[in-house]
Scaffold this motif. Structure first.
Motif, PDB file in Angstrom:
ATOM      1  N   GLY A  55       0.783  -1.230   0.000  1.00  0.00           N
ATOM      2  CA  GLY A  55       0.000   0.000   0.000  1.00  0.00           C
ATOM      3  C   GLY A  55       0.813   1.276   0.000  1.00  0.00           C
ATOM      4  N   ARG A  78       8.543   1.424 -14.670  1.00  0.00           N
ATOM      5  CA  ARG A  78       9.027   0.389 -13.765  1.00  0.00           C
ATOM      6  C   ARG A  78       9.905  -0.585 -14.546  1.00  0.00           C
ATOM      7  NH1 ARG A  78       3.821  -1.629 -10.247  1.00  0.00           N
ATOM      8  NH2 ARG A  78       3.232   0.386  -9.351  1.00  0.00           N
ATOM      9  N   ASN A  94      11.331  -4.136 -14.033  1.00  0.00           N
ATOM     10  CA  ASN A  94      10.991  -5.257 -13.144  1.00  0.00           C
ATOM     11  C   ASN A  94      12.068  -6.336 -13.099  1.00  0.00           C
ATOM     12  OD1 ASN A  94       7.951  -4.744 -12.447  1.00  0.00           O
ATOM     13  ND2 ASN A  94       8.088  -4.384 -14.648  1.00  0.00           N
ATOM     14  N   PHE A 100      13.723  -9.414  -9.945  1.00  0.00           N
ATOM     15  CA  PHE A 100      13.769  -9.844  -8.547  1.00  0.00           C
ATOM     16  C   PHE A 100      15.190  -9.815  -8.015  1.00  0.00           C
ATOM     17  CE2 PHE A 100       9.754 -11.802  -9.784  1.00  0.00           C
ATOM     18  CZ  PHE A 100       8.968 -11.555  -8.667  1.00  0.00           C
ATOM     19  N   PRO A 160      13.407  -4.140  -2.947  1.00  0.00           N
ATOM     20  CA  PRO A 160      12.228  -4.600  -2.192  1.00  0.00           C
ATOM     21  C   PRO A 160      10.931  -4.654  -3.003  1.00  0.00           C
ATOM     22  CG  PRO A 160      13.467  -2.990  -0.923  1.00  0.00           C
ATOM     23  CD  PRO A 160      14.064  -3.004  -2.298  1.00  0.00           C
ATOM     24  N   SER A 161      10.699  -3.700  -3.901  1.00  0.00           N
ATOM     25  CA  SER A 161       9.421  -3.693  -4.610  1.00  0.00           C
ATOM     26  C   SER A 161       9.430  -4.653  -5.789  1.00  0.00           C
ATOM     27  CB  SER A 161       9.122  -2.283  -5.117  1.00  0.00           C
ATOM     28  OG  SER A 161      10.189  -1.845  -5.914  1.00  0.00           O
ATOM     29  N   ARG A 210      10.624  -5.896 -18.617  1.00  0.00           N
ATOM     30  CA  ARG A 210       9.171  -5.626 -18.704  1.00  0.00           C
ATOM     31  C   ARG A 210       8.856  -4.175 -18.283  1.00  0.00           C
ATOM     32  NH1 ARG A 210       7.270  -8.795 -14.761  1.00  0.00           N
ATOM     33  NH2 ARG A 210       9.331  -9.567 -14.215  1.00  0.00           N
ATOM     34  N   PHE A 237       0.821 -10.440   8.723  1.00  0.00           N
ATOM     35  CA  PHE A 237       1.225  -9.045   8.455  1.00  0.00           C
ATOM     36  C   PHE A 237       0.324  -8.063   9.205  1.00  0.00           C
ATOM     37  CE2 PHE A 237       0.783  -5.191   5.708  1.00  0.00           C
ATOM     38  CZ  PHE A 237       2.004  -4.632   6.071  1.00  0.00           C
ATOM     39  N   VAL A 278      -3.641  -2.188  -0.177  1.00  0.00           N
ATOM     40  CA  VAL A 278      -2.821  -3.166  -0.883  1.00  0.00           C
ATOM     41  C   VAL A 278      -3.175  -3.083  -2.362  1.00  0.00           C
ATOM     42  CG1 VAL A 278      -2.295  -5.617  -1.148  1.00  0.00           C
ATOM     43  CG2 VAL A 278      -2.700  -4.658   1.141  1.00  0.00           C
ATOM     44  N   SER A 288       3.491  -6.651 -11.557  1.00  0.00           N
ATOM     45  CA  SER A 288       4.551  -5.812 -10.999  1.00  0.00           C
ATOM     46  C   SER A 288       4.261  -5.467  -9.527  1.00  0.00           C
ATOM     47  CB  SER A 288       4.661  -4.548 -11.848  1.00  0.00           C
ATOM     48  OG  SER A 288       5.593  -3.654 -11.326  1.00  0.00           O
ATOM     49  N   ASN A 289       3.016  -5.108  -9.255  1.00  0.00           N
ATOM     50  CA  ASN A 289       2.652  -4.744  -7.876  1.00  0.00           C
ATOM     51  C   ASN A 289       2.887  -5.885  -6.889  1.00  0.00           C
ATOM     52  OD1 ASN A 289       1.854  -2.088  -8.279  1.00  0.00           O
ATOM     53  ND2 ASN A 289      -0.264  -2.644  -8.747  1.00  0.00           N
ATOM     54  N   ALA A 329       5.177  -8.164  -7.019  1.00  0.00           N
ATOM     55  CA  ALA A 329       6.568  -8.640  -6.959  1.00  0.00           C
ATOM     56  C   ALA A 329       7.148  -8.460  -5.555  1.00  0.00           C
ATOM     57  CB  ALA A 329       7.421  -7.905  -7.988  1.00  0.00           C
ATOM     58  N   ARG A 330       6.594  -7.513  -4.800  1.00  0.00           N
ATOM     59  CA  ARG A 330       7.148  -7.226  -3.474  1.00  0.00           C
ATOM     60  C   ARG A 330       6.879  -8.343  -2.455  1.00  0.00           C
ATOM     61  NH1 ARG A 330       4.711  -1.682  -2.183  1.00  0.00           N
ATOM     62  NH2 ARG A 330       5.292  -1.517  -4.372  1.00  0.00           N
ATOM     63  N   TYR A 331       5.980  -9.258  -2.804  1.00  0.00           N
ATOM     64  CA  TYR A 331       5.691 -10.364  -1.866  1.00  0.00           C
ATOM     65  C   TYR A 331       6.690 -11.467  -2.155  1.00  0.00           C
ATOM     66  CZ  TYR A 331       1.753  -7.345  -1.478  1.00  0.00           C
ATOM     67  OH  TYR A 331       1.001  -6.218  -1.307  1.00  0.00           O
ATOM     68  N   ASP A 332       7.857 -11.339  -1.496  1.00  0.00           N
ATOM     69  CA  ASP A 332       8.977 -12.229  -1.823  1.00  0.00           C
ATOM     70  C   ASP A 332       9.499 -12.975  -0.601  1.00  0.00           C
ATOM     71  OD1 ASP A 332      10.138 -10.165  -0.406  1.00  0.00           O
ATOM     72  OD2 ASP A 332      11.351  -9.415  -2.068  1.00  0.00           O
ATOM     73  N   VAL A 376      10.892 -11.718   1.987  1.00  0.00           N
ATOM     74  CA  VAL A 376      12.078 -11.118   2.593  1.00  0.00           C
ATOM     75  C   VAL A 376      11.739 -10.278   3.820  1.00  0.00           C
ATOM     76  CG1 VAL A 376      14.036  -9.560   2.227  1.00  0.00           C
ATOM     77  CG2 VAL A 376      13.358 -11.143   0.417  1.00  0.00           C
ATOM     78  N   ARG A 377      10.699  -9.448   3.716  1.00  0.00           N
ATOM     79  CA  ARG A 377      10.501  -8.444   4.763  1.00  0.00           C
ATOM     80  C   ARG A 377       9.249  -8.604   5.608  1.00  0.00           C
ATOM     81  NH1 ARG A 377      11.350  -7.018   0.222  1.00  0.00           N
ATOM     82  NH2 ARG A 377       9.293  -6.166  -0.107  1.00  0.00           N
ATOM     83  N   PHE A 378       8.222  -9.249   5.067  1.00  0.00           N
ATOM     84  CA  PHE A 378       6.979  -9.400   5.840  1.00  0.00           C
ATOM     85  C   PHE A 378       6.196 -10.576   5.274  1.00  0.00           C
ATOM     86  CE2 PHE A 378       6.750  -5.916   2.743  1.00  0.00           C
ATOM     87  CZ  PHE A 378       5.934  -6.514   1.792  1.00  0.00           C
ATOM     88  N   PRO A 412      18.389 -17.222  -2.421  1.00  0.00           N
ATOM     89  CA  PRO A 412      17.277 -16.259  -2.520  1.00  0.00           C
ATOM     90  C   PRO A 412      16.270 -16.629  -3.618  1.00  0.00           C
ATOM     91  CG  PRO A 412      19.326 -15.078  -2.214  1.00  0.00           C
ATOM     92  CD  PRO A 412      19.693 -16.521  -2.376  1.00  0.00           C
ATOM     93  N   TYR A 471      12.294 -17.250  -3.109  1.00  0.00           N
ATOM     94  CA  TYR A 471      11.203 -16.563  -3.821  1.00  0.00           C
ATOM     95  C   TYR A 471      10.223 -17.579  -4.382  1.00  0.00           C
ATOM     96  CZ  TYR A 471      14.220 -12.405  -4.310  1.00  0.00           C
ATOM     97  OH  TYR A 471      15.023 -11.324  -4.101  1.00  0.00           O
ATOM     98  N   ARG A 486       6.469 -17.717  -3.094  1.00  0.00           N
ATOM     99  CA  ARG A 486       5.402 -17.288  -4.002  1.00  0.00           C
ATOM    100  C   ARG A 486       4.584 -18.484  -4.500  1.00  0.00           C
ATOM    101  NH1 ARG A 486       5.961 -12.061  -5.941  1.00  0.00           N
ATOM    102  NH2 ARG A 486       5.465 -12.525  -8.108  1.00  0.00           N
ATOM    103  N   THR A 497       2.709 -10.813 -16.773  1.00  0.00           N
ATOM    104  CA  THR A 497       4.127 -10.914 -17.097  1.00  0.00           C
ATOM    105  C   THR A 497       4.288 -11.130 -18.599  1.00  0.00           C
ATOM    106  OG1 THR A 497       4.544 -11.851 -14.918  1.00  0.00           O
ATOM    107  CG2 THR A 497       6.251 -12.189 -16.589  1.00  0.00           C
TER     108      THR A 497
END
Lengths: 493, 492
Positions: free
Chosen positions: A65, A97, A99, A101, A106-107, A289, B98, B208, B323-324, B326-329, B331-333, B342, B346, B350, B366
């Motif tokens: 978010g 963007r 893209n 990994f 982080p994003s 991408r 989370f 989100v 793309s949005n 991609a942050r769910y990897d 690593v952080r939460f 790594p 992932y 995922r 993608t």
């Protein structure tokens, strides 16, 4: 001063292979960190040297978010840089963007500018050691975020990630493939760094990672079509850039001459061995991408905003150099040396103000630079201020001391500081202009050396010997001009 | 006390202000009803203690005469909004555990207005779905049943849990998000009101993200007045969201007054799609009659590129999502499934963390963005999007609002369409165009089908004309006089 617009026609430094000569073709992508207290899309601090992960906002860590908001100061810095590179400023640009990994991204995407960068084509004039100049084309400048840092060798099973750099604003400055030798590449980086420092848009500090370069290297027969290039990633000093180019060009020549083919790939420079090695091949290249970041609106600038920045631009190295030649009558070489760094130019102008500018230039580029070099000091850390050096020059100009004595006084200033005039007085270094005293010394020498006087009649060159004797007698303080005049009168008369 | 939960949001607000009952009593009543409605699976998290604490604070302010617009009103919030200190899942396994350290702008606006958070409602995983069946937490179940049937029906999606909470009177109102119809479609299927505001009217900060250029938060309520109230409290410029728009928020409640005389209503002829059920067609005609009877002038308009909308939507939304997300990897939460390196972490995270529909859309997106396909898919879809927006602009030169059905049909059985994504996607056929064009749209309950299931009509307005849209919706609501409510089969 010569400007060569077709570098491949002249001046290229060729490398000799077994089958003939080869020309190196070089392009650079320089990543310059924008001088800004906050990151490109978050308010987090950018200060160097903080504890790992101490300068990370939720945006930088890509929490769910979170949304990017452009830092307007970074935009202004990019526009300022674009103008400094004599480049077109695009009033509409788009953030995309990119893209991929990686744990330090982080994003999962880097916000960059792809099809519509903020700055278009420009040019940088580079100064070569032989005093000539050459133009290197700038293809574009775009704004993008830096990634964090992954450290893989601190723990046997874990990778460490530091996100302090994540989201820091970078300007990626892309050149045309206009350079033909490692020296030219080095000169380009030095010149670019000088421009950025003049503008105050990047501190150019390669050791802290504020500036780093990707180097595109290819070789070809002189005048032939461009060869296949390899990109050497993330080289972080000018010396390494030169080493990497030398190694890589030779590798490519050897490869081709052995019947092989250069493959387009990304390579890494190993600073320990001075060699480059494959990082990833074309097949392994990422498909990034790219697409316009829907969280950010296109960046629209108005022409008046750009003009206001243009108006506020300081004088840049090239203009300063020209002015030093025109205003102070310096040689192009001296003017170039003095204009190369903003601090040096300011120091010189302060010294030259109200004084003999050529004398000032000689002192700054001569004894002053030599002393700094010897002490390994930057001009900003110089123990001698412009005011002190100026006062010293004043003592020469008004005849208080000779140039030779001035060198002595300068040594004292450099090591112990103080006021030049006071040093001269305290140490009795004041030049003897009292003709009576000089005459007495001259007469003493003449009467003590009748043989030399006789010899002088035959060989007027012996005058130098007499001058030396008088100076010795007066402890070097005698005004050389007066000594010459009196000796001439006495000997010839 | 159960009667308190029957109050509309506006009635509850007024009752609280008059001190007919306390915020604690109202909140307690909602919490009890939520506890009794577990078969509906409407909530992922019930924040009972926190709700009561918020209610007490509201009561204190009310006694001091300091209440805000929504003081003491208990709300349900789609579990896509980040709520500080309260688990936020997006209906996904990958966000396990989370707990956001921040509050979304829209919810923060509501709490500032005095509202009370009851809990976080069920939804399709990352809002990807039209039936709430893709939720990692199991499907939310509609409180409605067809006459004489015990088949469990979907409440629609993706804001299914919020629709359940409102329709089953578990909350006075709820928040949803709408990317392609995710507020309006479940509202239509559950006999409730759902409003998707103009893109940029409400901040997306702290929500989100699914598809950033389409996502928009909006109210889900039992009445149009309630929707106006909630929107008033939610909306506004947010410097933290670059796409939020800086323009004043009108008094939407005041704007409800007024007739329809002279209003020009368009019926887009392309929406009369092949195979539209006679029932829906009749409902649409009835809606037009209701507006006409109040003095509106109804005419046919053309939105010629409508037939390309669904295809464009299912390129653009998955592309942004790929793309949005991609942050769910790991690593952080959220969820982390370990791996040897790594990349493997992932893949494991995922692979286990995302459900089938989310994976499908990440793959589609993608692919659509990849080298060599970008122009054929993403770039072309964006062109279609521009043309669709132009269609609307042209139509709005001759009419003030558009009237359409909200969905092609009533609620369907759980599991009925899960094996056929394309049929499922067709649910959004009347709603996606509105998101693509960034316009405001509202679904108003308009009647029941032959089996007694609710159907909705959609009104589409000009950009930032939510005030006008709500006024027309209020008149449509009055004319429809929808008063049906589900039989309470779920309480033992």
């Amino acid at each position: 001063m010569t400007t060569k617009h077709h570098p491949h026609e002249t001046g290229a430094r060729l490398i000799r292979g077994a089958t003939g000569d080869w020309e190196i073709v070089l392009g650079l992508e320089v990543h310059a960190q924008v001088s800004s207290k906050a990151k490109l899309f978050s308010g987090a601090s950018t200060e160097f040297g903080a504890e790992p992960n101490a300068q990370v906002s939720f945006v930088d860590a890509a929490f769910p978010g979170m949304l990017p908001v452009i830092n307007e100061y970074c935009v202004e810095q990019a526009v300022r840089t674009g103008i400094g590179l004599k480049a077109a400023i695009n009033l509409r640009s788009v953030f995309d963007r990119k893209n991929y990994f990686y744990p330090d991204l982080p994003s999962g995407y880097q916000i960059s500018q792809y099809k519509s960068p903020i700055v278009g084509e420009g040019a940088v004039t580079i100064d070569l050691p032989d005093g000539s100049t050459r133009t290197v084309g700038i293809e574009r400048l775009h704004l993008e975020q830096d990634a964090g840092k992954s450290i893989h060798d601190m723990h046997p099973r874990y990778s460490y990630v530091d996100l302090n750099r994540s989201g820091v604003a970078l300007m990626e400055i892309v050149t045309r493939p206009d350079m033909r030798s490692s020296e030219e590449a080095a000169a380009f980086i030095r010149k670019l760094r000088a421009i950025l420092r003049y503008l105050g848009t990047c501190d150019g500090n390669m050791e802290e990672g504020s500036m780093r370069a990707d180097v595109n290297v290819s070789v070809r027969r002189p005048g032939a079509a461009l060869g296949t290039r390899c990109e050497i990633k993330n080289v972080n000093s000018i010396r390494f850039v030169q080493q990497a180019i030398e190694y890589e060009a030779r590798r490519q020549v050897d490869l081709i001459e052995d019947g092989g083919k250069v493959e387009q790939e990304t390579r890494l420079f190993d600073t320990k061995t001075g060699t480059t090695r494959t990082m990833r091949s074309k097949e392994e290249a990422h498909d990034y991408r790219y697409f316009p970041d829907p969280d950010l609106l296109p960046l629209e600038l108005d022409a008046a905003y750009v003009e206001a920045i243009r108006e506020s631009l300081p004088e840049l190295p090239d203009e300063k150099k020209e002015r030093f030649v025109a205003e102070y009558g310096l040689s192009a070489y001296d003017a170039g040396v003095l204009a190369a760094e903003r601090e040096t130019a300011a120091f010189f102008e302060s010294v030259a103000s109200g004084r003999d500018a050529k004398l000032a230039a000689n002192w700054v580029t001569g004894d002053f630079f030599a002393a700094l070099n010897k002490a390994g000091l930057d001009i900003t850390a110089s123990p001698v201020s412009a005011g002190q050096l100026g006062a010293l020059i004043d003592l020469i100009s008004d005849g208080t001391i000779s140039g030779r004595i001035a060198k002595e006084v300068f040594e004292i200033l450099f090591t112990s500081g103080g006021d030049p005039r006071a040093i001269v007085e305290e140490r009795g270094l004041r030049q003897v202009t009292d003709t009576g005293a000089i005459e007495a010394a001259v007469e003493a020498i003449i009467s003590a050396n009748p043989d030399k006087v006789a010899e002088y009649r035959e060989k007027p060159k012996l005058m130098g010997w007499f001058v030396g004797q008088v100076m010795k007698e007066t402890g070097g303080k005698a005004n050389p001009q007066a000594v010459n005049e009196i000796l001439k009168r006495k000997l010839d008369g | 006390m159960s009667a308190l939960t029957d109050l509309s949001l506006d009635e509850a607000r007024k009752g609280l202000a008059r001190k007919d009952f306390s915020a604690r009593e109202l909140t307690r009543a909602c919490l009890d009803r939520i506890a009794a409605a577990t078969p509906l699976n409407g909530f992922i998290t019930v924040a009972a203690e926190r709700a009561l604490a918020m209610a007490d604070a509201a009561d204190a302010r009310l006694s001091a005469g300091e209440g805000g617009l929504l003081e003491g009103v208990p709300l349900a919030v789609k579990d896509l909004f980040c709520t500080q200190g309260v688990l936020t899942t997006a209906g996904s396994h990958i966000l396990d555990g989370f707990v956001p350290p921040y509050e979304s702008t829209v919810t923060a606006n509501l709490w500032r207005a005095g509202a009370v958070l009851l809990g976080k409602t069920n939804l399709d995983e990352f809002a990807m779905g039209s039936s709430n069946e893709t939720s990692y937490y199991g499907p939310a179940v509609s409180p409605w049943r067809a006459a004489g049937s015990e088949e469990r029906l979907v409440p629609g999606g993706s804001s299914g849990g919020s629709a359940v909470a409102v329709a089953a009177r578990l909350a006075a109102g709820a928040l949803g998000t709408d990317t392609g119809g995710s507020i309006r479609q479940p509202a239509a299927l559950t006999g409730t009101v759902g409003l998707k505001p103009t893109y940029g009217r409400c901040s997306r900060w702290g929500i989100v993200a699914f598809a950033s250029s389409l996502d928009q938060a909006g109210p889900m309520t039992r009445t149009v007045t309630d929707a106006a109230l909630l929107l008033r409290a939610m909306a506004g410029h947010d410097p933290k969201d670059s796409t939020s728009v800086n323009r004043p928020v009108p008094d939407y409640v005041k704007a409800l007054d007024g007739g329809l005389k002279g209003l020009k209503v368009g019926l887009p002829k392309e929406y009369r799609a092949d195979g539209m059920s006679p029932e829906i067609e009749a409902l649409w005609a009835r809606g037009a009659d209701w507006l006409r009877a109040q003095g509106a002038e109804v005419r046919e308009v053309s939105l010629p590129r409508t037939r390309y909308a669904l295809a464009a939507y299912y390129i653009i939304a998955p592309a942004e999502a790929s793309s949005n997300l991609a942050r769910y990897d790991g690593v952080r939460f959220g969820l982390r499934v370990p791996g040897r390196d790594p990349t493997e972490m992932y893949e494991n995270t995922r692979g286990e963390g995302f459900g089938t529909e989310v994976k499908r859309r990440i793959l589609i997106g993608t692919y659509a963005l990849s080298a060599g396909y970008y122009d054929a898919y993403y770039a072309r879809a964006q062109k279609v999007r521009t043309l669709i927006a132009r269609d609307f602009e042209a139509a709005f030169e001759t009419v003030d609002v558009l009237l359409t059905p909200t969905t092609p049909g009533p609620a369907f059985g759980i599991g009925a369409k899960t094996n056929d994504p394309l049929t499922m996607y067709l649910n959004d056929v009347f709603t996606v165009t509105v998101n693509l064009a960034g316009l405001p749209g509202i679904s108003v309950p308009a009647g029941l089908d032959a089996s007694g299931l609710p159907l909705g009509l959609q009104l589409i307005g000009k950009p930032f004309a939510e005030d006008e849209l709500l006024r027309v919706a209020a008149r449509l609501e009055e004319a429809a006089g929808f008063s049906a409510r589900p039989q309470e089969w779920w309480t033992a």
